[in-house]
Motif scaffolding. Structure first.
Motif, PDB file in Angstrom:
ATOM      1  N   GLN A 281       0.836  -1.207   0.000  1.00 37.73           N
ATOM      2  CA  GLN A 281       0.000   0.000   0.000  1.00 37.73           C
ATOM      3  C   GLN A 281       0.867   1.252   0.000  1.00 37.73           C
ATOM      4  OE1 GLN A 281      -2.424   1.710   3.490  1.00 37.73           O
ATOM      5  NE2 GLN A 281      -3.898   0.439   2.389  1.00 37.73           N
ATOM      6  N   LYS A 282       0.437   2.248  -0.752  1.00 37.19           N
ATOM      7  CA  LYS A 282       1.135   3.527  -0.818  1.00 37.19           C
ATOM      8  C   LYS A 282       0.173   4.641  -0.449  1.00 37.19           C
ATOM      9  CE  LYS A 282       3.984   1.736  -4.594  1.00 37.19           C
ATOM     10  NZ  LYS A 282       5.110   1.313  -3.766  1.00 37.19           N
ATOM     11  N   ILE A 283       0.678   5.587   0.330  1.00 35.28           N
ATOM     12  CA  ILE A 283      -0.123   6.739   0.746  1.00 35.28           C
ATOM     13  C   ILE A 283       0.594   7.997   0.288  1.00 35.28           C
ATOM     14  CG2 ILE A 283      -1.082   8.013   2.696  1.00 35.28           C
ATOM     15  CD1 ILE A 283      -1.193   5.368   4.225  1.00 35.28           C
ATOM     16  N   VAL A 284      -0.123   8.825  -0.448  1.00 38.24           N
ATOM     17  CA  VAL A 284       0.436  10.058  -0.985  1.00 38.24           C
ATOM     18  C   VAL A 284      -0.317  11.231  -0.389  1.00 38.24           C
ATOM     19  CG1 VAL A 284       1.001  11.368  -3.055  1.00 38.24           C
ATOM     20  CG2 VAL A 284       0.919   8.883  -3.153  1.00 38.24           C
ATOM     21  N   LEU A 285       0.420  12.181   0.157  1.00 40.36           N
ATOM     22  CA  LEU A 285      -0.150  13.436   0.658  1.00 40.36           C
ATOM     23  C   LEU A 285       0.408  14.555  -0.198  1.00 40.36           C
ATOM     24  CD1 LEU A 285      -1.648  15.139   2.865  1.00 40.36           C
ATOM     25  CD2 LEU A 285       0.507  15.156   4.130  1.00 40.36           C
ATOM     26  N   LEU A 286      -0.472  15.311  -0.840  1.00 40.94           N
ATOM     27  CA  LEU A 286       0.011  16.387  -1.697  1.00 40.94           C
ATOM     28  C   LEU A 286      -0.966  17.540  -1.720  1.00 40.94           C
ATOM     29  CD1 LEU A 286      -0.473  15.581  -5.477  1.00 40.94           C
ATOM     30  CD2 LEU A 286      -1.689  14.391  -3.672  1.00 40.94           C
ATOM     31  N   SER A 287      -0.461  18.665  -2.185  1.00 37.43           N
ATOM     32  CA  SER A 287      -1.272  19.875  -2.259  1.00 37.43           C
ATOM     33  C   SER A 287      -1.988  19.940  -3.599  1.00 37.43           C
ATOM     34  CB  SER A 287      -0.383  21.113  -2.088  1.00 37.43           C
ATOM     35  OG  SER A 287      -1.148  22.290  -2.227  1.00 37.43           O
ATOM     36  N   ALA A 288      -3.250  20.361  -3.562  1.00 37.61           N
ATOM     37  CA  ALA A 288      -4.017  20.536  -4.794  1.00 37.61           C
ATOM     38  C   ALA A 288      -3.895  21.945  -5.341  1.00 37.61           C
ATOM     39  CB  ALA A 288      -5.491  20.223  -4.539  1.00 37.61           C
ATOM     40  N   SER A 289      -3.476  22.880  -4.497  1.00 38.45           N
ATOM     41  CA  SER A 289      -3.358  24.283  -4.906  1.00 38.45           C
ATOM     42  C   SER A 289      -2.554  25.018  -3.848  1.00 38.45           C
ATOM     43  CB  SER A 289      -4.743  24.927  -5.067  1.00 38.45           C
ATOM     44  OG  SER A 289      -5.470  24.870  -3.847  1.00 38.45           O
ATOM     45  N   LEU A 290      -2.256  26.285  -4.111  1.00 32.81           N
ATOM     46  CA  LEU A 290      -1.488  27.106  -3.177  1.00 32.81           C
ATOM     47  C   LEU A 290      -2.287  28.347  -2.798  1.00 32.81           C
ATOM     48  CD1 LEU A 290       2.000  26.929  -4.919  1.00 32.81           C
ATOM     49  CD2 LEU A 290       1.325  25.768  -2.816  1.00 32.81           C
ATOM     50  N   PRO A 291      -2.121  28.839  -1.562  1.00 27.84           N
ATOM     51  CA  PRO A 291      -2.810  30.071  -1.163  1.00 27.84           C
ATOM     52  C   PRO A 291      -2.338  31.269  -1.994  1.00 27.84           C
ATOM     53  CG  PRO A 291      -1.893  28.911   0.737  1.00 27.84           C
ATOM     54  CD  PRO A 291      -1.319  28.270  -0.478  1.00 27.84           C
ATOM     55  N   ASP A 292      -3.191  32.250  -2.135  1.00 24.39           N
ATOM     56  CA  ASP A 292      -2.828  33.459  -2.883  1.00 24.39           C
ATOM     57  C   ASP A 292      -1.622  34.155  -2.269  1.00 24.39           C
ATOM     58  OD1 ASP A 292      -4.909  33.020  -4.609  1.00 24.39           O
ATOM     59  OD2 ASP A 292      -6.309  34.350  -3.570  1.00 24.39           O
ATOM     60  N   SER A 293      -1.508  34.086  -0.935  1.00 28.02           N
ATOM     61  CA  SER A 293      -0.382  34.744  -0.265  1.00 28.02           C
ATOM     62  C   SER A 293       0.944  34.101  -0.662  1.00 28.02           C
ATOM     63  CB  SER A 293      -0.560  34.673   1.252  1.00 28.02           C
ATOM     64  OG  SER A 293      -0.679  33.317   1.680  1.00 28.02           O
ATOM     65  N   GLU A 294       0.969  32.775  -0.799  1.00 25.69           N
ATOM     66  CA  GLU A 294       2.190  32.082  -1.214  1.00 25.69           C
ATOM     67  C   GLU A 294       2.556  32.444  -2.651  1.00 25.69           C
ATOM     68  OE1 GLU A 294       4.131  29.395   0.661  1.00 25.69           O
ATOM     69  OE2 GLU A 294       3.283  30.859   2.042  1.00 25.69           O
ATOM     70  N   ILE A 295       1.562  32.508  -3.512  1.00 24.25           N
ATOM     71  CA  ILE A 295       1.809  32.864  -4.907  1.00 24.25           C
ATOM     72  C   ILE A 295       2.351  34.282  -4.995  1.00 24.25           C
ATOM     73  CG2 ILE A 295       0.711  33.243  -7.148  1.00 24.25           C
ATOM     74  CD1 ILE A 295      -1.230  30.991  -6.437  1.00 24.25           C
ATOM     75  N   ALA A 296       1.793  35.193  -4.194  1.00 20.77           N
ATOM     76  CA  ALA A 296       2.263  36.582  -4.193  1.00 20.77           C
ATOM     77  C   ALA A 296       3.705  36.683  -3.711  1.00 20.77           C
ATOM     78  CB  ALA A 296       1.352  37.440  -3.327  1.00 20.77           C
ATOM     79  N   GLU A 297       4.087  35.821  -2.771  1.00 20.95           N
ATOM     80  CA  GLU A 297       5.456  35.820  -2.255  1.00 20.95           C
ATOM     81  C   GLU A 297       6.404  35.000  -3.118  1.00 20.95           C
ATOM     82  OE1 GLU A 297       5.348  34.486   1.748  1.00 20.95           O
ATOM     83  OE2 GLU A 297       4.001  36.080   2.428  1.00 20.95           O
ATOM     84  N   LYS A 298       5.901  34.520  -4.267  1.00 20.77           N
ATOM     85  CA  LYS A 298       6.680  33.743  -5.237  1.00 20.77           C
ATOM     86  C   LYS A 298       7.179  32.423  -4.660  1.00 20.77           C
ATOM     87  CE  LYS A 298       7.946  37.618  -8.156  1.00 20.77           C
ATOM     88  NZ  LYS A 298       9.005  38.275  -8.941  1.00 20.77           N
TER      89      LYS A 298
END
Length: 744
Positions: A281-298
């Motif tokens: 069995q494999k378990i993957v934890l990942l992000s589906a998107s990023l907050p606007d604040s993170e994108i603004a901070e590059k």
């Protein structure tokens, strides 16, 4: 007798029931299972904070990486999740949030499904999840020519008998958001089993919005699906999205406190699943998107963690990036299929993830921080360099055309330019060495270091003769660059003129920036070698031309080296032009046709050899050749379209286009208004002027055949234009009184 028969039949029935239950249990334990935990707005900083909490030591058993989030449109979640499920950069739609369970809104869900998809499949039963807008997403991607097929992952799993299930949502008051269905649905928008409605939430009066994920409900159903042999389970954990909606109306301290609480709940839920993990069995934890604040901070890379059999730990990579710790969102769908032993469809452009256990998590955190730092500070370093270069070119031109004026200042200007002109060509070399500087220097410190070292080196070099000065400038630029490329590209990887994994433009090999430097610097050093050895110039120059350009072409074609298809064509074109130019042969049609034929044959051979590499060793060049060999003209058309679109965008908006235009205008002015002085230099330095023509020709080819050719052309042109300006300013009538400031 009758009682005995009934007794025997009963015993056999019980035995067979127990036997089949035991067998099913054993098979389900050995069958591969993948649980994907999809967490919208999860950041690397969230994961780092959990690492620092001793209560969550299970994180050390995961293989960790960060993922490029580029899609066909933007970084929004609707595009990101569809990209995860199709294995190629896709374009989502707001319709993609709307999925329904039959037990939730049976009438509405069925009616919408019939409206958009037609007849409901016979297999649909209570518990089935319907996504009515699969045809809408398919048409959207067809119109945008992305090549993405919504539902491709689920469809492929269905064809191979792998059961699928989905649970959880990111619903908010008045807004439905169930993007995880895009991972499990087939091409008709059907997921056989799941829970995505209100039943997955609990009421919480102390949480903004009053609702949050019911982790006990999720854990129970995940266990039940595992027992029944469900192979792929997608779990959407949407509390970070729900919390972010109220960020502006609660205090910063309270928001951070709640975010930490949510992350701890996600960590505990994940830990529970990892402790119950069975073999295979494999378990993957990942992000589906990023907050606007993170994108603004590059900070635009998303975290991904994997728990699997083995020793645990390590960092993730893939054939797409070839960099430890880096993956791409297009890699997830092929990875899942590979875990089930399924060959990914050709429509999926990503490559399976793999774990490198020799590298620890500490190295990953350092590399991730450096990638973010370079991406965020790149404009603050490169903009001043390009601006200064344009200023130097313009100032040099002004002095050439107005030399009899401003006599009181021309001596100072010439003295300054005698350092700045060589310095302009030394900056790429100094930026290549920047990764050896410890820590993460600020842009101001970078500019200070490069300026100090560069001007000092320029001061030493300009004391040499003109030919020797620019011969060594060429050597200093291309030799370390090629050595680094052949030894793994560690310096290119960390340079401001190197890769840009954040936007997915280049993960390995050599980019357009250093390809331009390699072109200009190598031809410049070859030409100046001829000027320094006039007696044996022709043999020397031709020998160096064949050897050096041949070596560079091999590097460009080598999958573990430059891996630059456009670079192969550019350097072969420079070779085809340079050999007759340096030989002094007359340009005959027959000769030109023969050289072009040989050059194209060599390029095709190199492309085919690249294609022969297998698996993760095959670069994007080999994969493109594979598409061509299969006759996939649609994909070839998409590749060409992407390259043309990228080049056009860069021409319109990039700082490099401004540098190229400035260089081009200055070159035209020299040709038309300084032809006499240029002719004098041509007679005085014939090998040098031939080399400059070869660089100019190579730059023109680079502009045509590379997706970001304007960058390569702009940098390569500098190695032709700057030496000409340098010589013009201290040659003939323009500098009779000031020859002491420059080498002869």
């Amino acid at each position: 007798m009758r009682k005995m028969t009934i007794f025997v039949v009963g015993i056999c029935s019980v035995f067979l029931t127990v036997f089949f239950s035991f067998t099913t249990s054993i098979l389900s334990q050995n069958r591969p299972t993948v649980i994907m935990l999809l967490v919208p707005e999860l950041t690397r900083q969230d994961i780092r904070a959990l690492y620092q909490n001793a209560a969550f030591s299970f994180l050390n058993q995961a293989a960790i990486g960060e993922m490029n989030m580029r899609t066909a449109v933007s970084l929004r979640d609707i595009h990101s999740v569809l990209t995860l499920g199709t294995g190629t950069r896709a374009a989502g739609s707001e319709w993609g949030r709307n999925a329904y369970g039959l037990s939730e809104k049976r009438t509405t869900g069925l009616a919408m499904y019939r409206q958009y998809m037609g007849e409901v499949p016979a297999m649909v039963r209570n518990g089935t999840i319907l996504f009515p807008y699969a045809s809408v997403l398919a048409e959207n991607n067809k119109q945008k020519n992305t090549g993405a097929i919504p539902g491709l992952l689920g469809e492929t799993l269905k064809k191979h008998g792998i059961r699928r299930a989905v649970i959880g949502n990111s619903d908010m008051s008045g807004k439905v958001s169930r993007l995880s269905v895009l991972l499990t649905m087939d091409r008709r928008g059907v997921t056989p089993q799941g829970w995505i409605g209100e039943e997955t939430l609990i009421h919480s009066p102390f949480f903004p919005g009053g609702k949050k994920t019911d982790y006990s409900f999720l854990a129970y159903h995940v266990r039940q699906w595992q027992k029944r042999g469900t192979g792929f389970i997608a779990v959407e954990l949407g509390d970070l999205v729900r919390l972010a909606r109220y960020q502006s109306v609660i205090s910063t301290q309270r928001y951070l406190q709640l975010r930490q609480q949510v992350m701890e709940e996600i960590a505990k839920f994940t830990e529970t699943l990892t402790k119950e993990r069975t073999q295979g069995q494999k378990i993957v934890l990942l992000s589906a998107s990023l907050p606007d604040s993170e994108i603004a901070e590059k900070k635009r890379m998303a975290p991904v963690l994997l728990w699997e059999d083995g020793r645990g730990g390590g960092i993730l990579t893939s054939g797409t990036t070839r960099q430890p710790g880096l993956a791409a969102n297009i890699d997830m769908a092929p990875t899942i299929l590979t875990w089930f032993g399924i060959q990914p469809p050709i429509e999926m452009k990503g490559m399976p993830l793999r774990t490198e256990r020799e590298i620890g998590h500490d190295e990953f955190w350092k590399k991730a921080e450096r990638i973010d730092h370079i991406y965020a500070t790149r404009p603050a370093v490169l903009y001043p360099y390009v601006g200064m270069t344009i200023t130097v070119l313009v100032l040099s031109s002004v002095l050439l055309f107005s030399f009899d004026r401003w006599k009181s200042t021309k001596e100072k200007a010439l003295r300054i330019l005698s350092y700045l002109l060589p310095f302009v060509l030394l900056v790429p070399f100094l930026l290549l060495l920047l990764p050896v500087v410890p820590g993460l220097p600020s842009p101001f410190l970078v500019v200070l270091l490069v300026s100090g070292v560069g001007l000092g080196l320029a001061h030493l070099l300009q004391r040499l003769s003109f030919a020797a000065c620019y011969f060594w400038i060429g050597i200093i630029n291309w030799v370390p660059l090629l050595l680094d490329g052949f030894t793994g590209g560690e310096l290119i990887c960390g340079s401001y003129l190197g890769y840009d994994p954040v936007i997915g433009a280049r993960y390995y090999g050599i980019g357009n920036e250093y390809m331009g430097v390699l072109l200009g610097a190598s031809i410049l050093s070859i030409a100046m070698a001829g000027e320094m050895q006039r007696r044996h110039a022709r043999r020397l120059v031709l020998t160096l031309m064949v050897l050096i350009v041949g070596l560079v072409v091999f590097y460009m074609a080598w999958p573990e080296g430059g891996s630059k298809a456009g670079g192969i064509l550019v350097f072969l074109a420079a070779l085809v032009y340079g050999i007759p130019a340096f030989s002094g042969f007359a340009w005959r049609k027959r000769y030109v046709a023969a050289l072009l034929g040989i050059g194209m044959a060599a390029a095709c051979l190199l492309f085919v050899l690249n294609y022969q590499a297998s698996g993760a060793e095959q670069s994007h060049i080999g994969r493109a050749v594979g598409e061509l060999a299969r006759g996939n003209w649609q994909e070839i058309g998409r590749i060409i379209e992407r390259k043309l679109t990228m080049n056009w965008r860069l021409i319109l908006a990039s700082i490099w286009s401004k540098l190229f235009i400035a260089s081009f205008v200055v070159s035209l002015l020299l040709i038309y208004y300084q032809s006499e002085r240029v002719g004098r230099i041509k007679r005085q330095y014939p090998w040098f002027t031939t080399g400059m023509k070869t660089i100019s020709f190579g730059s023109f080819v680079a502009l045509l055949v590379n997706d970001s050719g304007i960058i390569a052309a702009a940098l390569a042109m500098l190695y032709a234009l700057v030496p000409i300006l340098y010589r013009l300013l201290w040659n003939g009538e323009a500098s009779k009184e000031y020859t002491q400031h420059a080498p002869i």
